[in-house]
Write an enzyme that holds these catalytic residues in place. Structure first.
Site, mmCIF file in Angstrom:
data_model
loop_
_atom_site.group_PDB
_atom_site.id
_atom_site.type_symbol
_atom_site.label_atom_id
_atom_site.label_comp_id
_atom_site.label_asym_id
_atom_site.label_seq_id
_atom_site.Cartn_x
_atom_site.Cartn_y
_atom_site.Cartn_z
ATOM 1 N N SER A 118 -16.104 -15.539 7.359
ATOM 2 C CA SER A 118 -14.992 -16.797 6.959
ATOM 3 C C SER A 118 -14.283 -16.718 8.296
ATOM 4 C CB SER A 118 -14.310 -16.502 5.918
ATOM 5 O OG SER A 118 -14.957 -16.596 4.797
ATOM 6 N N HIS A 139 -21.565 -20.771 8.268
ATOM 7 C CA HIS A 139 -20.566 -20.538 7.091
ATOM 8 C C HIS A 139 -20.565 -21.597 6.070
ATOM 9 C CE1 HIS A 139 -15.883 -20.810 6.368
ATOM 10 N NE2 HIS A 139 -16.464 -19.784 5.555
ATOM 11 N N GLU A 151 -20.311 -25.077 8.261
ATOM 12 C CA GLU A 151 -19.414 -24.772 9.666
ATOM 13 C C GLU A 151 -20.547 -24.150 10.440
ATOM 14 O OE1 GLU A 151 -15.742 -22.909 9.199
ATOM 15 O OE2 GLU A 151 -14.812 -24.166 10.592
ATOM 16 N N ASN A 189 -11.083 -22.155 7.812
ATOM 17 C CA ASN A 189 -9.946 -21.357 7.421
ATOM 18 C C ASN A 189 -8.789 -21.025 8.205
ATOM 19 O OD1 ASN A 189 -11.150 -20.580 4.819
ATOM 20 N ND2 ASN A 189 -12.650 -19.301 5.898
HETATM 21 N N1 LIG Z 1 -15.677 -16.514 -1.367
HETATM 22 C C1 LIG Z 1 -15.698 -17.405 -0.731
HETATM 23 O O1 LIG Z 1 -15.265 -18.630 -1.011
HETATM 24 C C2 LIG Z 1 -16.369 -17.416 0.720
HETATM 25 C C3 LIG Z 1 -16.546 -18.767 1.356
HETATM 26 C C4 LIG Z 1 -17.253 -18.666 2.683
HETATM 27 C C5 LIG Z 1 -17.809 -17.422 3.252
HETATM 28 N N2 LIG Z 1 -17.128 -16.379 2.627
HETATM 29 C C6 LIG Z 1 -17.625 -14.994 3.458
HETATM 30 O O2 LIG Z 1 -18.695 -14.707 2.930
HETATM 31 C C7 LIG Z 1 -18.735 -13.007 2.955
HETATM 32 C C8 LIG Z 1 -19.126 -12.583 1.225
HETATM 33 O O3 LIG Z 1 -18.035 -13.228 0.526
HETATM 34 P P1 LIG Z 1 -18.116 -13.075 -0.926
HETATM 35 O O4 LIG Z 1 -16.913 -13.770 -1.536
HETATM 36 O O5 LIG Z 1 -19.568 -13.386 -1.435
HETATM 37 O O6 LIG Z 1 -17.895 -11.433 -1.337
HETATM 38 P P2 LIG Z 1 -18.212 -10.677 -2.689
HETATM 39 O O7 LIG Z 1 -17.244 -9.706 -2.711
HETATM 40 O O8 LIG Z 1 -18.119 -11.506 -3.856
HETATM 41 O O9 LIG Z 1 -19.739 -10.230 -2.299
HETATM 42 C C9 LIG Z 1 -19.940 -9.141 -1.374
HETATM 43 C C10 LIG Z 1 -21.322 -8.484 -1.524
HETATM 44 O O10 LIG Z 1 -21.664 -7.769 -0.620
HETATM 45 C C11 LIG Z 1 -22.380 -6.410 -1.153
HETATM 46 N N3 LIG Z 1 -22.314 -5.451 -0.253
HETATM 47 C C12 LIG Z 1 -21.075 -4.779 0.610
HETATM 48 N N4 LIG Z 1 -21.700 -3.960 1.660
HETATM 49 C C13 LIG Z 1 -22.746 -3.928 1.635
HETATM 50 C C14 LIG Z 1 -23.914 -3.440 2.390
HETATM 51 N N5 LIG Z 1 -23.555 -2.487 3.313
HETATM 52 N N6 LIG Z 1 -25.255 -3.595 2.216
HETATM 53 C C15 LIG Z 1 -25.547 -4.745 0.995
HETATM 54 N N7 LIG Z 1 -24.621 -5.186 0.371
HETATM 55 C C16 LIG Z 1 -23.314 -4.989 0.484
HETATM 56 C C17 LIG Z 1 -21.412 -6.208 -2.270
HETATM 57 O O11 LIG Z 1 -22.196 -5.099 -3.063
HETATM 58 C C18 LIG Z 1 -21.189 -7.500 -2.789
HETATM 59 O O12 LIG Z 1 -22.115 -7.848 -3.839
HETATM 60 C C19 LIG Z 1 -17.552 -12.741 3.599
HETATM 61 O O13 LIG Z 1 -17.733 -12.517 4.898
HETATM 62 C C20 LIG Z 1 -16.615 -13.919 3.068
HETATM 63 O O14 LIG Z 1 -15.576 -13.948 4.083
HETATM 64 C C21 LIG Z 1 -16.694 -16.344 1.427
#
Ligand SMILES: NC(=O)c1ccc[n+]([C@@H]2O[C@H](COP(=O)([O-])OP(=O)(O)OC[C@H]3O[C@@H](n4cnc5c(N)ncnc54)[C@H](O)[C@@H]3O)[C@@H](O)[C@H]2O)c1
Length: 295
Positions: A118, A139, A151, A189
């Protein structure tokens, strides 16, 4: 592109896997947590059922979509020949770099790498690989199957061919790609998170309550959802990580995360994913939680 690998099966990863599979690409979805993989399976199933109910897809399309996704809990040779790896793990540069450095050794030299970060520098993550020219930001927005925007973030090291392929792929997913350059928080963001942080400060300073702040933004600014509820959907831990990247990246106090946000993340009140944030999400019912402390 025919086959992709998604690493991270959380809020975003399961939506990304769903979206690619629904658009006829084979997907390997990987997470280090078996529990999160199980949750991802359930979520994809529920979301596809919802699409059937709304008449968006047929039962056959649901079955075909599910058949195109395989679930794994480790990185191994199964991903060697995928066309694209999309990483959607926790918003931490160390974790992302560690994963890409492993994946770089497994995948063939043609595989494109994309991160769904993000806010973190695409260039800095790409340096953990031997293919910065094939490394890009993709993104997606939450919920991925429904939100139109992607994005696309090119770093100064990304080559034109990679950017063009990712733009074309986004269109194939029925999304609208917008090309931006590599800067903390990119466009989405950098603009959104200061607004969310300001709404949390407004609550912290007892200017108004949770419902009231959200109502002002919904009715007054025509936002489809209030900023506090949106923060719950994004995940308060993710919001905090993004603000920290903006604060460190720009060295500007306007991005300093509010104390209330820091406190809630410490307490494990992360929003929808823990069923508790600015609202309660038990049994699908939203109730005030933090709001009660301030009203
Ligand atoms: N939540 C949102 O609205 C949103 C929107 C756009 C982008 N993002 C980005 O997307 C990414 C994920 O966010 P999210 O909200 O899905 O997070 P989340 O916490 O829901 O999920 C993250 C997942 O990654 C897994 N994980 C962690 N370390 C790991 C590893 N070493 N190997 C394999 N799996 C691993 C965890 O077990 C978890 O299931 C982040 O970079 C976040 O900034 C989030």
């Amino acid at each position: 592109m025919k086959e992709i690998c998604v690493i991270g099966a959380g809020t975003m990863g399961n939506g990304i896997a769903h979206c690619f599979a629904q658009n006829k690409l084979n997907v390997i979805l990987i997470d280090s947590s078996i529990e999160n993989l199980e949750k991802a399976k359930e979520n994809i199933n529920t979301n596809l059922d919802r699409m059937i109910k709304k008449g968006i897809i047929s039962t056959n399309e649901k079955i075909n979509t599910l058949n195109r996704i395989s679930f794994k809990n480790s990185l191994d040779n199964a991903i060697k020949n995928v066309d694209l790896v999309i990483e959607a793990v926790t918003e931490s540069i160390q974790i992302k770099r560690e994963i890409f450095s492993k994946v770089d050794k497994i995948c063939n030299s043609e595989t494109i790498f994309a991160t769904n970060t993000s806010s973190i520098s695409i260039k800095e993550i790409s340096k953990s690989t031997s293919r910065s020219e094939k490394f890009i930001g993709m993104h997606f927005m939450n919920p991925v199957p429904l939100m139109k925007l992607v994005e696309v973030i090119q770093s100064p090291l990304t080559n034109k061919n990679t950017t063009n392929q990712i733009i074309e792929l986004s269109k194939q997913l029925n999304k609208i790609p917008v090309l931006v350059n590599d800067a903390p928080g990119f466009v989405a963001n950098r603009i959104l998170l200061p607004m969310i942080n300001e709404s949390i400060l407004t609550l912290e300073e007892e200017v108004s309550g949770v419902k009231e702040i959200d109502t002002v933004m919904i009715l007054g600014m025509s936002h489809p959802m209030g900023p506090l509820q949106l923060a719950d959907f994004i995940g308060l831990d993710v919001c905090l990580s993004i603000l920290e990247v903006l604060y460190t990246g720009f060295q500007n106090a306007k991005y300093k995360p509010s104390n209330l946000l820091i406190e809630m993340v410490k307490n494990g009140e992360l929003g929808v994913k823990t069923k508790k944030g600015f609202y309660n999400y038990n049994n699908g019912i939203k109730n005030k939680t933090v709001a009660e402390r301030f009203n």
